[in-house]
Design a protein around this motif. Structure first.
Motif: not given
Lengths: 61, 287
Positions: A48, A50, B161-164, B173-176, B181, B230-232
């Motif tokens: 996901x 954001x 920084x926010x989602x980055x 990468x961007x983590x939603x 996070x 995939x976050x990891x």
């Protein structure tokens, strides 16, 4: 299928920000958005991301 | 004498293979027996030539042909395993490993050839030291360079920084998912690799080299990556201004010293080596 957007999750407030996709999930609030995004990411084996405007997309890398 | 020395050389070189072969007893047997064949062929080459039996050379050629197959065999095996690996080695690393396996057999032949030569001329009093010296020399020849030779490795600060996700000033990468996070900040590790010069920079620029590093670190300190999460996923991104490389990963053991050491010990892949500084244009552009 790599790097394609599989789904988008968006709160009702921001629902006009995403259009033209098959799988747009409109949710009530931030909490539901996070839960739905997490469930979808595990189901679709996708990540996901954001977009920081109320829209979260699920992308398979 | 030559045969023994060659065989011992192969055995000695196998010892250093933990990176490529964690625990495949059958792989050991294959390589040892091929090493023995190589050693015996090379050992009898010189005596055969002295007897004016020139067909011996033909056998050496035949042998070289066989060793080419070793490279193919290694490549195929590793490529097949690759499909079921969470942090794959990458094609460049596989090619490098396959090449190393082939060249080791030629080294075995060299060791056996020189040793048998020394034995013929000076008897075993010359043969034994020559064999030992050649074994050590072959180790020297097989020695490649490592990441520690081309770049400074240090810990990098993971932050969002926010989602980055950033490692120092490099976007990874961007983590939603906010929960992800938090977990990344808690359990993830960031590394920064600063190349010493432009040659090092071009090595770190190579995608195969980056993948090889991620694979080696993940193998040595473990990785929390799981199917569908995939976050990891470990990732390496460069700072395009300085050529520095930022690495993010989620090790099983959050031991920064070990992670840094693992990164330093990654071999520099042959296919990744470019030497812009060896050329006048490269040198001129660098200053």
């Amino acid at each position: 299928m790599r790097d394609t957007i599989l789904a988008a999750v968006v709160t009702r407030k921001h629902s006009d920000k995403v259009k033209g996709m098959n799988s747009i999930f409109i949710v009530e609030d931030e909490e539901e958005l996070q839960r739905t995004a997490l469930l979808l990411s595990r189901i679709l084996k996708a990540m996901s991301h954001d977009l920081e405007n109320g829209v979260t997309i699920l992308v398979q890398h | 004498m030559g045969m023994t020395a060659g065989f011992l050389a192969r055995l000695y070189m196998l010892r250093t293979d933990y990176r490529n072969y964690p625990s495949y007893p059958h792989g050991y047997i294959i390589h040892l027996s091929l090493g023995a064949i190589a050693a015996s062929l090379a050992a009898i080459a010189l005596p055969a030539l002295l007897e004016e039996e020139y067909t011996a050379i033909t056998f050496l050629v035949l042998c070289a042909q066989q060793f080419r197959d070793i490279r193919n065999m290694e490549r195929e095996t590793l490529m097949k395993l690759e499909e079921n690996t969470l942090v794959p080695r990458g094609l460049d690393y596989i090619e490098g490993i396959a090449k190393v396996f082939e060249s080791r057999n030629y080294l075995v032949m060299l060791v056996a050839l020189v040793t048998s030569g020394a034995t013929i001329w000076g008897g075993w009093t010359w043969g034994v030291p020559a064999g030992l010296a050649m074994i050590l020399f072959s180790r020297f020849l097989m020695r490649g360079s490592y990441i520690r030779n081309i770049a400074k490795v240090e810990q990098g600060q993971l932050h969002f920084e926010k989602s980055l996700l950033y490692v120092d000033d490099i976007v990874i990468m961007n983590v939603g998912d906010p929960a992800a996070r938090e977990k990344i900040l808690e359990e993830g590790i960031g590394l920064m690799l600063h190349p010493y010069d432009d040659d090092g920079r071009s090595v770190l620029n190579n995608l195969g080299q980056r993948q090889a590093m991620l694979h080696d670190i993940s193998m040595l300190v473990g990785n929390k990556l799981e199917i569908g999460e995939q976050e990891w996923t470990p990732a390496a991104r460069k700072n395009m201004e300085t050529g520095a490389l930022g690495i993010f990963l989620m090790p099983n053991e959050k031991d920064i010293a070990c992670v840094i050491e693992a990164a330093k010990r990654t071999p520099v892949l042959e296919s990744a080596v470019q030497k812009p500084l060896a050329n006048t244009i490269g040198r001129k552009a660098a200053d």
